[in-house]
Enzyme design. Structure first.
Site, short mmCIF file in Angstrom:
data_model
loop_
_atom_site.label_atom_id
_atom_site.label_comp_id
_atom_site.label_asym_id
_atom_site.label_seq_id
_atom_site.Cartn_x
_atom_site.Cartn_y
_atom_site.Cartn_z
N LEU B 43 0.82 -1.21 0.00
CA LEU B 43 0.00 0.00 0.00
C LEU B 43 0.85 1.25 0.00
O LEU B 43 0.62 2.18 -0.78
CB LEU B 43 -0.93 0.01 1.21
CG LEU B 43 -2.09 -0.98 1.16
CD1 LEU B 43 -2.97 -0.78 2.38
CD2 LEU B 43 -2.90 -0.80 -0.10
N GLY B 45 4.19 1.66 -0.75
CA GLY B 45 5.09 1.78 -1.89
C GLY B 45 4.36 2.05 -3.19
O GLY B 45 4.73 2.95 -3.96
N ARG B 330 -5.70 -5.31 20.82
CA ARG B 330 -5.04 -6.56 20.47
C ARG B 330 -4.09 -7.08 21.55
O ARG B 330 -4.10 -8.27 21.86
CB ARG B 330 -4.25 -6.35 19.19
CG ARG B 330 -5.16 -6.13 18.03
CD ARG B 330 -4.40 -5.90 16.77
NE ARG B 330 -5.36 -5.94 15.67
CZ ARG B 330 -5.05 -5.72 14.41
NH1 ARG B 330 -3.81 -5.44 14.08
NH2 ARG B 330 -5.97 -5.79 13.48
N GLU B 425 4.70 0.16 7.20
CA GLU B 425 5.13 -0.64 8.34
C GLU B 425 6.64 -0.57 8.54
O GLU B 425 7.15 -0.80 9.64
CB GLU B 425 4.68 -2.10 8.15
CG GLU B 425 4.85 -2.96 9.40
CD GLU B 425 4.34 -4.39 9.22
OE1 GLU B 425 3.73 -4.67 8.17
OE2 GLU B 425 4.57 -5.21 10.13
#
Lengths: 247, 637
Positions: B43, B45, B330, B425
């Site tokens: 996403l 790049g 999470r 990320e």
């Protein structure tokens, strides 16, 4: 369980390949087909032999990288699943399994089970998009899309570009792949302004890349891991006809 | 070394606007004179490459996969957050900002996160315009669902394939620019090193994975969007090809590695079935909207789920966190599951699993509604486990999923090396110590569509180091180093496979630097990982040759880098003597077993500088200043 593999060996694009036989030992039912190949490759490597090259990445059935024809069927014949989601519980102890790469002129073999699918990228580059630059888009809710259309577009957009449809087709046609993209964008209001140019450009590129013509036998639909419907090919043909007739 | 994050002054909600205004622009006629290298086509790049090309810059895009469409963003299932407030439930940019900072346990930069929240609304508009088939209501408007760590419905989704659909949108934009001749695409090409000229990032050295050819590419700037390093744990939900090599090479050329110990364990994965396992499969967290998590109340209860009556079940998330229940963040959900299993109440093989039960939701909404919401997830679960989750509850267990750490970047997403930008990320910037669900897609696209295209342009307009030729001595030197390393790997001819080393490293990481870490366990890693690395370079076997497609060689190179990176991660975890988000040090917890932060001593970004082979890296600290929000103990009760 123990299995015999008849598996394709090919040094590179320019060399002729052949089937070789090897053993897969101590395979567990919970392993995926690719994990079974991992075991074979580890055994080969430990004994100083070269492992079989095969493509895989996400190993959860969504990236579309894996490309194995298993016992003559792309992805191995489990309905709606890629090879990485095929588990060894579907095989029997002592069985012989053939493993080969996608077979299509437009997908040359690079090594063993690895093929070059850049022809698909070229088809998308020829027109498989909506020509909007970043920035300047109106509010997401400015253009309502009925749920039925949105769902149908999503059905088509689910294509993962793996190429099983081409591998299954006796003419190595890419019609299902192209149809899925044409339908995805053609069903949405965003895709309307380029709808007919898009289909003509993509079909022309498909021909240029050497894919064959559709025979409507439906083998593509049968092996598609995302179960893309053959109906989209009918839509493609309709749009293509309109596109060709438009001045 | 001064770590200047270059955060603009002024009120939080005006910082990005101010930054945009202050940045220098490149004249449209001059844009084509500048070239940028983008490594990675996920996403971040793909969106950056496409947008930079649309602006008129020359772009070279690289990915190791056979097609840019395969990058691992494709596997994200659940959705993408945006502060649209379409549901009229009180959402706002400020609330998304607050949720993200709080979810990140106050270890992210306020300014970056606020910009992310501001940008989120534009992402949805952009993706809709591209034809991303988001889920719709019957009236034709966009549908939303809620997600962990939030009390509003702000998550946009496309069935269970949101990542795929967003990536296809970015990929199509990328292919469009390739077709127009504005991007040169290099698939099946792996970046093996970063090249600096006069202290600026000016190129990369790559290996053609089909022919084995090593070649150099120069540019005016380099963007790394190469994803996370979760595979240092061997088993993770990442694709098997995901690796740390690109950012690790950049680190060894001087880029700082920030907060590598922040790794996220995802609560809803399919449990491990055996030693052969090559990866773990995630079930979207969105399942927790309708599924209830439970284990038997009694230890060692071997009855099947159906045989355990309601009053003998412990719905532990609902019990411990009544206001968030099954939607607790999470890290909290993962640890609670681990605690239940450590307590001997786990279910399934080896007792390493908890139930995620849809029986109530099916009763309330009907099976059809559940099928419509999660169909592909239920199918996926059945394919892998052979069980039908409409009939028996799913079994889930936490697994490594996402890495919040990464290369250090400033507000411009530029690392401490001028001209080196890091997106998605691969950087450390927006999620602090823990990422909320549906925020990874948001960050990747914010960085690529709406941040880097401006900030890289500003670098072009202000930097004075011209693009070198690839004949520059530095390129030649690094090419030679890579040839040497490759020959070295191929000539060891030892006894152990690269996979066996990777698996052993993963085990050390999971046991000693996983969901719960201690001073003692981390010191074990600092001793054992260097030993394992030494053994690797003595006893690994890499078959085949350099001048052909050689997956063993690719893998060996990546494992070698993980073997260095794992040590740094453990060191960072040891140094951070507090618990926060995904970093849980057993020594630092509240009486209730929650993460206990030490804001006085650890409210900083830990940025590590490479000091040379065999030397201890140098720690730099960037203090985190909270002007808008007050740091508080995270509570989801």
């Amino acid at each position: 369980m123990n299995l015999t593999l008849k598996i394709w060996r090919q040094k590179d694009r320019n060399t002729t390949g052949e089937f070789v036989t090897c053993q897969a030992r101590n395979i567990l039912p919970d392993m995926s087909f690719l994990e079974m190949l991992d075991v074979v490759n580890e055994d080969l490597t430990r004994s100083g032999h070269e492992p079989f090259a095969f493509d895989s990445d996400c190993r959860e059935g969504i990236c579309g990288t894996c490309s194995l024809v298993i016992n003559g069927i792309p992805h191995g014949g489990q309905k709606g699943a890629t090879a990485c989601q095929l588990h060894m519980r579907h095989f029997r102890d002592g069985q012989t399994i053939t493993v080969e790469p996608w077979r299509a002129k437009s997908f040359p073999v690079l090594r063993d089970l690895v093929v070059d699918r850049s022809a698909f990228d070229h088809i998308i580059a020829s027109g498989g998009f909506v020509s909007v630059n970043t920035g300047g888009a109106p509010d997401g809710n400015a253009l309502p899309v009925g749920k039925v259309d949105a769902d149908q577009a999503m059905d088509a957009a689910a294509c993962i570009g793996c190429g099983a449809c081409v591998a299954a087709c006796k003419n190595a046609s890419a019609m299902l792949f192209v149809a899925a993209k044409v339908a995805h964008l053609g069903l949405l209001p965003q895709g309307q302004s380029e709808r007919y140019q898009r289909v003509v450009k993509m079909v022309n590129m498909m021909d240029q890349e050497g894919f064959g013509a559709c025979t409507a036998t439906g083998s593509c639909e049968a092996v598609c891991p995302k179960e893309i419907s053959l109906d989209f090919i009918a839509q493609l043909n309709r749009d293509y006809l309109v596109g060709c007739l438009k001045p | 070394m001064n770590l200047d994050a270059k955060i603009p002054s002024g009120p939080l909600d005006k910082k990005w606007e101010k930054c945009l205004l202050e940045m220098k622009l490149v004249n449209p006629a001059n844009k084509r004179k500048f070239e940028v290298i983008v490594v990675g086509t996920g996403l971040a790049g793909a969106s950056a490459a496409a947008t930079m090309a649309e602006l008129g810059y020359g772009v070279k895009s690289f990915c190791f996969q056979d097609s840019p469409r395969r990058a691992h963003s494709i596997a994200a299932q659940g959705g993408i957050n945006a502060a649209k407030n379409y549901q009229n439930d009180g959402d706002s940019i400020h609330r998304l900002f607050y949720d993200t900072i709080k979810g990140g346990d106050y270890r992210a930069r306020e300014a970056n996160v606020y910009r992310l929240a501001q940008t989120s609304v534009k992402i949805i508009d952009q993706c809709v315009a591209q034809g991303v088939p988001f889920a719709r209501e019957y009236g034709g408007l966009l549908a939303n669902r809620s997600f962990g760590g939030a009390q509003v419905s702000r998550t946009f989704y496309a069935r269970g394939q949101t990542g795929q659909q967003l990536l296809i949108g970015a990929y199509q934009a990328l292919e469009r620019q390739i077709g127009l001749g504005n991007i040169r695409m290099f698939p099946r090409t792996e970046m093996l090193d970063l090249v600096l000229v006069n202290g600026h990032a000016k190129g990369i050295v790559v290996r053609d994975l089909v022919t084995g050819e090593i070649s150099s590419h120069s540019a005016d700037a380099v963007i790394l969007a190469t994803g996370g390093y979760g595979n240092v744990f061997y088993l993770s939900t990442n694709a098997v090809g995901c690796n740390v090599t690109a950012i690790w090479r950049a680190y060894k050329r001087g880029a700082f590695m920030a907060n590598p110990c922040y790794t996220q364990i995802h609560p809803t994965c399919i449990p491990v079935s055996g030693d052969h396992q090559s990866k773990l499969t995630l079930m979207s967290e969105s399942l927790r909207n309708d599924g209830r998590v439970w284990v038997p109340k009694v230890k060692g209860d071997k009855r099947s789920a159906h045989q355990i009556p309601e009053n003998e079940r412990d719905y532990f998330l609902e019990r411990k966190y009544p206001s968030y229940g099954n939607l607790a963040p999470r890290d909290i959900s993962s640890r609670a599951a681990k605690e239940a299993c450590d307590d001997g109440r786990g279910v399934g093989p080896g007792g390493l699993g908890v139930y995620l039960d849809f029986a109530d939701a099916i009763k309330r909404l009907g099976a059809d509604k559940i099928r419509e919401r999660y169909d592909n997830l239920f199918v996926m679960y059945e394919t892998i486990t052979g069980e039908n989750a409409f009939e028996v509850p799913m079994r889930i267990y936490p697994a490594v999923h996402y890495t919040m750490g990464g290369l250090w970047v400033d507000y411009h997403l530029m690392s401490n090396i001028p001209g080196l930008f890091v997106l998605g990320e691969a950087n450390f910037s927006d999620h602090g110590a823990n990422r909320l669900g549906a925020s990874a897609l948001m960050q990747g696209l914010a960085d690529g569509y709406f941040v880097a295209p401006y900030t890289v342009g500003n670098y072009f307009a202000t930097n004075s180091v011209p693009r070198p030729s690839t004949n520059h001595a530095e390129f030649k030197k690094i090419e030679a180093e890579i040839h040497h390393r490759t020959q070295n790997l191929l000539s060891i001819n030892g006894k152990r496979t690269p996979t066996s080393f990777h698996r052993e490293l993963g085990k050390l990481m999971w046991e000693n630097c996983g969901m719960a870490r201690t001073d003692e366990s981390l010191r074990i890693n600092l001793k054992k990982i260097p030993e394992l690395r030494e053994e690797f370079w003595r006893d690994v076997t890499v078959t085949g040759a350099n001048n052909s497609l050689n997956q063993a060689l690719e893998q060996a190179g990546r494992v070698a880098d993980f073997l260095e990176f794992g040590e740094l991660t453990s060191r960072d975890a040891l140094e951070r003597k507090e618990s926060c988000g995904g970093h849980f040090r057993t020594e630092f917890q509240t009486a209730e077993g929650e993460a206990l932060r030490d804001d006085e001593n650890f409210a900083h970004v830990a940025a590590w500088e490479f000091q040379g082979e065999g030397k201890t890296p140098l720690l730099h600290k960037e203090p985190l200043v909270f002007e808008e929000l007050k740091m508080s103990q995270r509570s989801y009760k």
